[in-house]
Design a protein around this motif. Structure first.
Motif, short mmCIF file in Angstrom:
data_model
loop_
_atom_site.label_atom_id
_atom_site.label_comp_id
_atom_site.label_asym_id
_atom_site.label_seq_id
_atom_site.Cartn_x
_atom_site.Cartn_y
_atom_site.Cartn_z
N ILE A 23 -16.74 -33.65 28.31
CA ILE A 23 -16.18 -33.54 26.96
C ILE A 23 -17.31 -33.15 26.02
N THR A 24 -17.06 -32.21 25.14
CA THR A 24 -18.11 -31.71 24.25
C THR A 24 -17.80 -32.07 22.79
N ILE A 25 -18.74 -32.77 22.17
CA ILE A 25 -18.66 -33.08 20.75
C ILE A 25 -19.56 -32.12 20.00
N GLY A 26 -19.03 -31.45 19.00
CA GLY A 26 -19.82 -30.53 18.19
C GLY A 26 -20.26 -31.18 16.89
N PHE A 27 -21.54 -31.12 16.60
CA PHE A 27 -22.10 -31.66 15.35
C PHE A 27 -22.45 -30.50 14.43
N ALA A 28 -21.65 -30.27 13.40
CA ALA A 28 -21.96 -29.28 12.37
C ALA A 28 -22.58 -30.04 11.20
N ILE A 29 -23.89 -30.22 11.25
CA ILE A 29 -24.57 -31.12 10.33
C ILE A 29 -25.81 -30.45 9.75
N ALA A 30 -26.28 -31.02 8.65
CA ALA A 30 -27.48 -30.48 8.00
C ALA A 30 -28.73 -30.98 8.70
N TRP A 66 -23.03 -33.35 23.82
CA TRP A 66 -22.91 -32.88 22.45
C TRP A 66 -23.74 -31.63 22.24
N VAL A 67 -23.27 -30.83 21.31
CA VAL A 67 -23.99 -29.63 20.86
C VAL A 67 -24.03 -29.69 19.34
N GLU A 68 -24.99 -29.01 18.74
CA GLU A 68 -25.08 -29.07 17.28
C GLU A 68 -25.43 -27.71 16.70
N ALA A 69 -25.08 -27.55 15.43
CA ALA A 69 -25.42 -26.35 14.66
C ALA A 69 -25.83 -26.79 13.27
N SER A 78 -22.09 -23.78 6.76
CA SER A 78 -21.22 -24.79 7.36
C SER A 78 -20.06 -24.14 8.07
N ALA A 79 -19.44 -23.14 7.44
CA ALA A 79 -18.33 -22.42 8.08
C ALA A 79 -18.80 -21.73 9.36
N LYS A 80 -19.98 -21.10 9.30
CA LYS A 80 -20.52 -20.43 10.48
C LYS A 80 -20.81 -21.43 11.59
N ALA A 81 -21.34 -22.59 11.21
CA ALA A 81 -21.66 -23.61 12.20
C ALA A 81 -20.39 -24.09 12.92
N GLY A 82 -19.32 -24.27 12.15
CA GLY A 82 -18.06 -24.69 12.76
C GLY A 82 -17.56 -23.69 13.78
N LEU A 83 -17.59 -22.42 13.43
CA LEU A 83 -17.14 -21.37 14.36
C LEU A 83 -18.04 -21.29 15.58
N GLN A 84 -19.34 -21.46 15.38
CA GLN A 84 -20.29 -21.44 16.50
C GLN A 84 -19.97 -22.55 17.50
N LEU A 85 -19.68 -23.75 17.00
CA LEU A 85 -19.42 -24.88 17.88
C LEU A 85 -18.10 -24.72 18.64
N ALA A 90 -16.62 -26.92 21.82
CA ALA A 90 -16.43 -28.26 21.25
C ALA A 90 -14.97 -28.70 21.38
N ASP A 91 -14.78 -29.96 21.75
CA ASP A 91 -13.44 -30.56 21.83
C ASP A 91 -13.12 -31.35 20.58
N MET A 92 -14.13 -31.76 19.85
CA MET A 92 -13.98 -32.47 18.57
C MET A 92 -15.20 -32.14 17.73
N MET A 93 -15.04 -32.14 16.40
CA MET A 93 -16.16 -31.74 15.55
C MET A 93 -16.51 -32.85 14.56
N ILE A 94 -17.80 -33.13 14.46
CA ILE A 94 -18.34 -34.06 13.47
C ILE A 94 -19.08 -33.24 12.44
N VAL A 95 -18.75 -33.47 11.16
CA VAL A 95 -19.29 -32.62 10.09
C VAL A 95 -20.04 -33.45 9.06
N SER A 96 -20.68 -32.78 8.13
CA SER A 96 -21.58 -33.41 7.15
C SER A 96 -20.93 -34.54 6.35
N CYS A 97 -21.78 -35.41 5.87
CA CYS A 97 -21.32 -36.56 5.09
C CYS A 97 -20.55 -36.16 3.84
N ASP A 98 -20.97 -35.15 3.15
CA ASP A 98 -20.37 -34.78 1.88
C ASP A 98 -19.18 -33.84 2.09
#
Length: 391
Positions: A23-30, A66-69, A78-85, A90-98
């Protein structure tokens, strides 16, 4: 030919079935910019929970990777990171706090039909109202923090006269004040005797202080809705002016890293999801602090690490109950959670709200420059959705 096919079939049957993929979790984070200070600790906390799940046999019998961008604290990135993951599986995406910086990636996940979790966003838009039905936040709404401070100060410090001082910098600050404004006037004998605003980068709030000092009597509490560095500057000036009111704030000022700016500060109170200071009454919370130090080399600098651990725990439970990673099915299980236990207290979701509009909070008071837990408080009623959506 018949004999050949039979032999081939037997040969194929002898080959073990391939194991299901991880299972792959994608981290689109700063990983850079000002959001990095919030995203990195919370992401590290989420990975601690991933490691625990893997050590206990994984999720649905599969290991989690997990993978990250890097969003670089930039909305377009942020939009680019989401598409990259998504491209990376990615099976689920974790994104920035804000919300503002996490939403572009979360919208990419929503379009792909997968779940997304904001690491620690505390604006109601970070969920159904701003992204879509499969988006959630791991944290507690800012309005809950403000409402907690209102009810706690009224009950525990006999606060009857409140003053609201809003830093207009970000929506989080407005959310804190929104919760206080909703709760405080409902309480017996309580009234808001004045309000004012400032900007986080204002060098001076002398005019605001003059207006506070011109009141007939000093307010019992000042609800300061602000974040560092402006919050520290405001507190320093308020105390230098001889105003001794209890100063309340939200969770964003948790930690002792800023207290050198206000030496020997006392009478400053805030609500947090858990204590980083080793005095949390729940053994599970301190066990996490120890695990975080083992994984990263240092204890959490603030309670904003905790939502990362919580979100991973809740999502994994929902996946197991759904028996699938499919976003809508997992969402349905998350929305059934009502006072679901976590290391940092119970959490609930509903089809109307993918945030916490009521949650147990540890109350931290700073006395002589030292923060410590003094009590726990859960507001008597959830913050209504119309209050959360008001602007």
């Amino acid at each position: 030919m018949k004999h050949f096919l039979t032999a081939a079939a037997l040969a194929m049957a002898a080959i073990p079935a391939a194991a299901e993929e991880d299972i792959t979790i994608g981290f689109a984070i700063a990983k850079s910019g000002w959001m990095e200070a919030y995203d990195t600790p919370a992401a590290a906390a989420a990975r601690i929970r991933i490691d625990e799940i893997n050590a206990n046999g994984g999720l649905l019998g599969r290991q989690i990777k997990w993978v990250e961008a890097d969003t670089k604290t930039d909305r377009a990135q942020s939009a680019k990171a989401g598409l990259q993951l998504i491209d990376e599986g990615a099976d689920m995406m974790i994104v920035s706090c804000d919300y503002d910086f996490g939403a572009p990636a979360a919208l990419s996940a929503e379009a792909a039909g997968m779940n997304s979790f904001f690491l620690c966003a505390e604006d109601v838009k970070a969920g159904i109202q701003g992204v879509g039905p499969n988006s959630f936040s791991g944290s507690v709404l800012a309005a809950v923090q403000g409402a907690t401070m209102a009810e706690w100060s009224h009950a525990e410090r006999d606060a009857r006269r409140g003053y609201v001082l809003l830093d207009t910098f970000i929506e989080y600050n407005k959310g804190i004040c929104r919760g206080f404004d909703w709760m405080f006037p409902q309480l017996e004998g309580a009234e808001i005797v004045g309000r004012d605003t400032f900007k986080n980068d204002d060098a001076s709030i002398a005019s605001q202080i003059t207006r506070i000092k011109s009141l007939d009597a000093e307010p019992d509490v000042i609800m300061l809705c602000s974040v560092i560095p402006g919050a520290a500057a405001a507190v320093r000036q308020i105390r230098a002016a001889g105003i001794n009111s209890i100063i309340l704030n939200g969770s964003a000022v948790d930690g002792s890293y800023w207290l050198n700016a206000v030496p020997d500060l006392s009478g400053f109170v805030l609500p947090v999801q858990g204590s980083i200071h080793g005095d949390d009454p729940r053994p599970e919370a301190e066990a996490f602090n120890v695990a975080f130090e083992k994984a990263t080399g240092a204890r959490p600098a603030s309670s904003y690490a905790y939502p990362g651990y919580i979100l991973m725990d809740l999502w994994a439970k929902a996946v197991e109950r759904a028996g699938t990673l499919e976003g809508a099915a997992v969402t349905a299980e998350l929305e059934k959670m009502d006072k679901e236990p976590t290391a940092f207290g119970v959490r609930s979701f509903s089809p109307e709200l993918h945030h916490q509009n009521i949650a147990p909070m540890q109350i931290i008071e700073i006395t002589d420059g030292k923060p410590a837990v003094i009590s726990e408080w859960t507001i008597s009623e959830p913050v209504p959705l119309d209050v959360l959506l008001s602007r």
